[in-house]
Motif scaffolding. Structure first.
Motif, PDB file in Angstrom:
ATOM      1  N   ALA A  17      51.178  70.916  69.408  1.00  0.00           N
ATOM      2  CA  ALA A  17      52.294  71.695  69.956  1.00  0.00           C
ATOM      3  C   ALA A  17      53.291  70.780  70.657  1.00  0.00           C
ATOM      4  O   ALA A  17      54.512  70.939  70.502  1.00  0.00           O
ATOM      5  CB  ALA A  17      51.770  72.764  70.912  1.00  0.00           C
ATOM      6  N   THR A  18      52.797  69.818  71.408  1.00  0.00           N
ATOM      7  CA  THR A  18      53.671  68.860  72.097  1.00  0.00           C
ATOM      8  C   THR A  18      54.447  68.025  71.084  1.00  0.00           C
ATOM      9  O   THR A  18      55.654  67.800  71.238  1.00  0.00           O
ATOM     10  CB  THR A  18      52.837  67.946  73.014  1.00  0.00           C
ATOM     11  OG1 THR A  18      52.138  68.768  73.953  1.00  0.00           O
ATOM     12  CG2 THR A  18      53.702  66.949  73.747  1.00  0.00           C
ATOM     13  N   MET A  19      53.766  67.588  70.027  1.00  0.00           N
ATOM     14  CA  MET A  19      54.431  66.790  68.994  1.00  0.00           C
ATOM     15  C   MET A  19      55.504  67.612  68.281  1.00  0.00           C
ATOM     16  O   MET A  19      56.591  67.094  67.978  1.00  0.00           O
ATOM     17  CB  MET A  19      53.396  66.276  67.986  1.00  0.00           C
ATOM     18  CG  MET A  19      52.426  65.257  68.568  1.00  0.00           C
ATOM     19  SD  MET A  19      51.027  64.915  67.474  1.00  0.00           S
ATOM     20  CE  MET A  19      51.791  63.815  66.315  1.00  0.00           C
ATOM     21  N   LEU A  20      55.220  68.887  68.027  1.00  0.00           N
ATOM     22  CA  LEU A  20      56.211  69.749  67.386  1.00  0.00           C
ATOM     23  C   LEU A  20      57.443  69.937  68.262  1.00  0.00           C
ATOM     24  O   LEU A  20      58.586  69.937  67.761  1.00  0.00           O
ATOM     25  CB  LEU A  20      55.595  71.111  67.054  1.00  0.00           C
ATOM     26  CG  LEU A  20      54.706  71.165  65.823  1.00  0.00           C
ATOM     27  CD1 LEU A  20      53.985  72.500  65.740  1.00  0.00           C
ATOM     28  CD2 LEU A  20      55.524  70.924  64.568  1.00  0.00           C
ATOM     29  N   GLN A  21      57.226  70.091  69.559  1.00  0.00           N
ATOM     30  CA  GLN A  21      58.368  70.242  70.469  1.00  0.00           C
ATOM     31  C   GLN A  21      59.227  68.987  70.481  1.00  0.00           C
ATOM     32  O   GLN A  21      60.462  69.065  70.451  1.00  0.00           O
ATOM     33  CB  GLN A  21      57.883  70.565  71.874  1.00  0.00           C
ATOM     34  CG  GLN A  21      57.365  71.978  72.016  1.00  0.00           C
ATOM     35  CD  GLN A  21      56.797  72.248  73.402  1.00  0.00           C
ATOM     36  OE1 GLN A  21      56.519  71.330  74.174  1.00  0.00           O
ATOM     37  NE2 GLN A  21      56.617  73.523  73.717  1.00  0.00           N
ATOM     38  N   ALA A  22      58.582  67.824  70.507  1.00  0.00           N
ATOM     39  CA  ALA A  22      59.326  66.564  70.500  1.00  0.00           C
ATOM     40  C   ALA A  22      60.096  66.406  69.193  1.00  0.00           C
ATOM     41  O   ALA A  22      61.264  65.986  69.189  1.00  0.00           O
ATOM     42  CB  ALA A  22      58.376  65.388  70.709  1.00  0.00           C
ATOM     43  N   LEU A  23      59.469  66.761  68.092  1.00  0.00           N
ATOM     44  CA  LEU A  23      60.124  66.667  66.793  1.00  0.00           C
ATOM     45  C   LEU A  23      61.300  67.638  66.698  1.00  0.00           C
ATOM     46  O   LEU A  23      62.371  67.294  66.215  1.00  0.00           O
ATOM     47  CB  LEU A  23      59.109  66.941  65.679  1.00  0.00           C
ATOM     48  CG  LEU A  23      59.605  66.792  64.255  1.00  0.00           C
ATOM     49  CD1 LEU A  23      60.101  65.370  63.991  1.00  0.00           C
ATOM     50  CD2 LEU A  23      58.502  67.154  63.277  1.00  0.00           C
ATOM     51  N   GLU A  24      61.079  68.837  67.200  1.00  0.00           N
ATOM     52  CA  GLU A  24      62.160  69.826  67.207  1.00  0.00           C
ATOM     53  C   GLU A  24      63.357  69.317  68.014  1.00  0.00           C
ATOM     54  O   GLU A  24      64.510  69.458  67.601  1.00  0.00           O
ATOM     55  CB  GLU A  24      61.643  71.139  67.791  1.00  0.00           C
ATOM     56  CG  GLU A  24      62.650  72.257  67.766  1.00  0.00           C
ATOM     57  CD  GLU A  24      62.088  73.561  68.331  1.00  0.00           C
ATOM     58  OE1 GLU A  24      62.766  74.579  68.200  1.00  0.00           O
ATOM     59  OE2 GLU A  24      60.987  73.549  68.906  1.00  0.00           O
ATOM     60  N   SER A  25      63.091  68.699  69.150  1.00  0.00           N
ATOM     61  CA  SER A  25      64.177  68.141  69.967  1.00  0.00           C
ATOM     62  C   SER A  25      64.898  67.033  69.223  1.00  0.00           C
ATOM     63  O   SER A  25      66.127  66.934  69.275  1.00  0.00           O
ATOM     64  CB  SER A  25      63.616  67.602  71.287  1.00  0.00           C
ATOM     65  OG  SER A  25      63.054  68.642  72.040  1.00  0.00           O
ATOM     66  N   SER A  26      64.143  66.186  68.524  1.00  0.00           N
ATOM     67  CA  SER A  26      64.764  65.092  67.758  1.00  0.00           C
ATOM     68  C   SER A  26      65.637  65.632  66.644  1.00  0.00           C
ATOM     69  O   SER A  26      66.734  65.125  66.393  1.00  0.00           O
ATOM     70  CB  SER A  26      63.692  64.189  67.154  1.00  0.00           C
ATOM     71  OG  SER A  26      62.973  63.520  68.146  1.00  0.00           O
ATOM     72  N   LEU A  27      65.154  66.662  65.973  1.00  0.00           N
ATOM     73  CA  LEU A  27      65.908  67.209  64.842  1.00  0.00           C
ATOM     74  C   LEU A  27      67.112  68.036  65.287  1.00  0.00           C
ATOM     75  O   LEU A  27      68.029  68.263  64.496  1.00  0.00           O
ATOM     76  CB  LEU A  27      64.988  68.049  63.954  1.00  0.00           C
ATOM     77  CG  LEU A  27      63.918  67.250  63.210  1.00  0.00           C
ATOM     78  CD1 LEU A  27      62.974  68.188  62.476  1.00  0.00           C
ATOM     79  CD2 LEU A  27      64.552  66.258  62.242  1.00  0.00           C
ATOM     80  N   ALA A  28      67.122  68.469  66.534  1.00  0.00           N
ATOM     81  CA  ALA A  28      68.264  69.220  67.052  1.00  0.00           C
ATOM     82  C   ALA A  28      69.473  68.307  67.264  1.00  0.00           C
ATOM     83  O   ALA A  28      70.618  68.776  67.249  1.00  0.00           O
ATOM     84  CB  ALA A  28      67.890  69.910  68.360  1.00  0.00           C
ATOM     85  N   LEU A  29      69.214  67.021  67.424  1.00  0.00           N
ATOM     86  CA  LEU A  29      70.300  66.056  67.600  1.00  0.00           C
ATOM     87  C   LEU A  29      70.852  65.661  66.240  1.00  0.00           C
ATOM     88  O   LEU A  29      70.131  65.691  65.235  1.00  0.00           O
ATOM     89  CB  LEU A  29      69.778  64.806  68.317  1.00  0.00           C
ATOM     90  CG  LEU A  29      69.159  65.023  69.704  1.00  0.00           C
ATOM     91  CD1 LEU A  29      68.524  63.733  70.204  1.00  0.00           C
ATOM     92  CD2 LEU A  29      70.207  65.532  70.673  1.00  0.00           C
ATOM     93  N   PRO A  30      72.120  65.262  66.179  1.00  0.00           N
ATOM     94  CA  PRO A  30      72.647  64.776  64.896  1.00  0.00           C
ATOM     95  C   PRO A  30      71.898  63.511  64.466  1.00  0.00           C
ATOM     96  O   PRO A  30      71.567  62.658  65.301  1.00  0.00           O
ATOM     97  CB  PRO A  30      74.113  64.457  65.190  1.00  0.00           C
ATOM     98  CG  PRO A  30      74.401  65.019  66.528  1.00  0.00           C
ATOM     99  CD  PRO A  30      73.101  65.269  67.227  1.00  0.00           C
ATOM    100  N   LEU A  31      71.574  63.438  63.193  1.00  0.00           N
ATOM    101  CA  LEU A  31      70.875  62.252  62.703  1.00  0.00           C
ATOM    102  C   LEU A  31      71.827  61.060  62.716  1.00  0.00           C
ATOM    103  O   LEU A  31      73.013  61.198  62.401  1.00  0.00           O
ATOM    104  CB  LEU A  31      70.349  62.495  61.288  1.00  0.00           C
ATOM    105  CG  LEU A  31      69.208  63.506  61.164  1.00  0.00           C
ATOM    106  CD1 LEU A  31      68.852  63.713  59.698  1.00  0.00           C
ATOM    107  CD2 LEU A  31      67.990  63.049  61.939  1.00  0.00           C
ATOM    108  N   PRO A  32      71.325  59.894  63.057  1.00  0.00           N
ATOM    109  CA  PRO A  32      72.183  58.701  63.076  1.00  0.00           C
ATOM    110  C   PRO A  32      72.566  58.300  61.645  1.00  0.00           C
ATOM    111  O   PRO A  32      71.921  58.732  60.682  1.00  0.00           O
ATOM    112  CB  PRO A  32      71.289  57.638  63.731  1.00  0.00           C
ATOM    113  CG  PRO A  32      69.892  58.100  63.498  1.00  0.00           C
ATOM    114  CD  PRO A  32      69.949  59.598  63.452  1.00  0.00           C
ATOM    115  N   PRO A  33      73.606  57.484  61.513  1.00  0.00           N
ATOM    116  CA  PRO A  33      74.029  57.075  60.167  1.00  0.00           C
ATOM    117  C   PRO A  33      72.967  56.228  59.446  1.00  0.00           C
ATOM    118  O   PRO A  33      72.877  56.248  58.231  1.00  0.00           O
ATOM    119  CB  PRO A  33      75.307  56.274  60.391  1.00  0.00           C
ATOM    120  CG  PRO A  33      75.397  56.034  61.848  1.00  0.00           C
ATOM    121  CD  PRO A  33      74.467  56.974  62.554  1.00  0.00           C
ATOM    122  N   GLU A  34      72.163  55.490  60.197  1.00  0.00           N
ATOM    123  CA  GLU A  34      71.099  54.702  59.564  1.00  0.00           C
ATOM    124  C   GLU A  34      69.907  55.632  59.263  1.00  0.00           C
ATOM    125  O   GLU A  34      69.824  56.720  59.826  1.00  0.00           O
ATOM    126  CB  GLU A  34      70.669  53.527  60.445  1.00  0.00           C
ATOM    127  CG  GLU A  34      70.004  53.904  61.747  1.00  0.00           C
ATOM    128  CD  GLU A  34      70.994  54.127  62.898  1.00  0.00           C
ATOM    129  OE1 GLU A  34      70.526  54.510  63.970  1.00  0.00           O
ATOM    130  OE2 GLU A  34      72.207  53.936  62.716  1.00  0.00           O
TER     131      GLU A  34
END
Length: 88
Positions: A17-34
């Motif tokens: 559950a903690t890993m999913l929350q962290a992943l969700e937060s990462s995916l909510a941000l715009p992905l970098p160009p790299e």
């Protein structure tokens, strides 16, 4: 033994559950160009953790099934069962 396995499953559940929350937060941000290697790495770690949990649940299921079969066999061969068959 099952209590220890259940506790490991609870710990896995919390960690996933903690890993999913962290992943969700990462995916909510715009992905970098790299290429988003950290995000892919996080997803791979999450997948490995979920598969490990599934294997643990499968092993636990086998242990429970084996116990049920042992109890059933023990009941079938108990002296009480023999008395019932002899009187019938």
């Amino acid at each position: 033994m099952l209590e220890a396995e259940l506790q490991l499953l609870r710990d896995d559940d919390t960690a996933i559950a903690t890993m999913l929350q962290a992943l969700e937060s990462s995916l909510a941000l715009p992905l970098p160009p790299e290429p988003p290697f950290p995000v892919m790495s996080d997803v791979t770690v999450l997948q490995d953790r979920v598969y490990a949990m599934a294997r643990r649940v499968g092993n636990m299921k086998r242990v429970i099934r084996d116990r049920i079969l042992q109890q059933t066999l023990a009941a079938d061969f108990s002296p009480h069962a023999e008395k019932i068959e002899a009187s019938g």
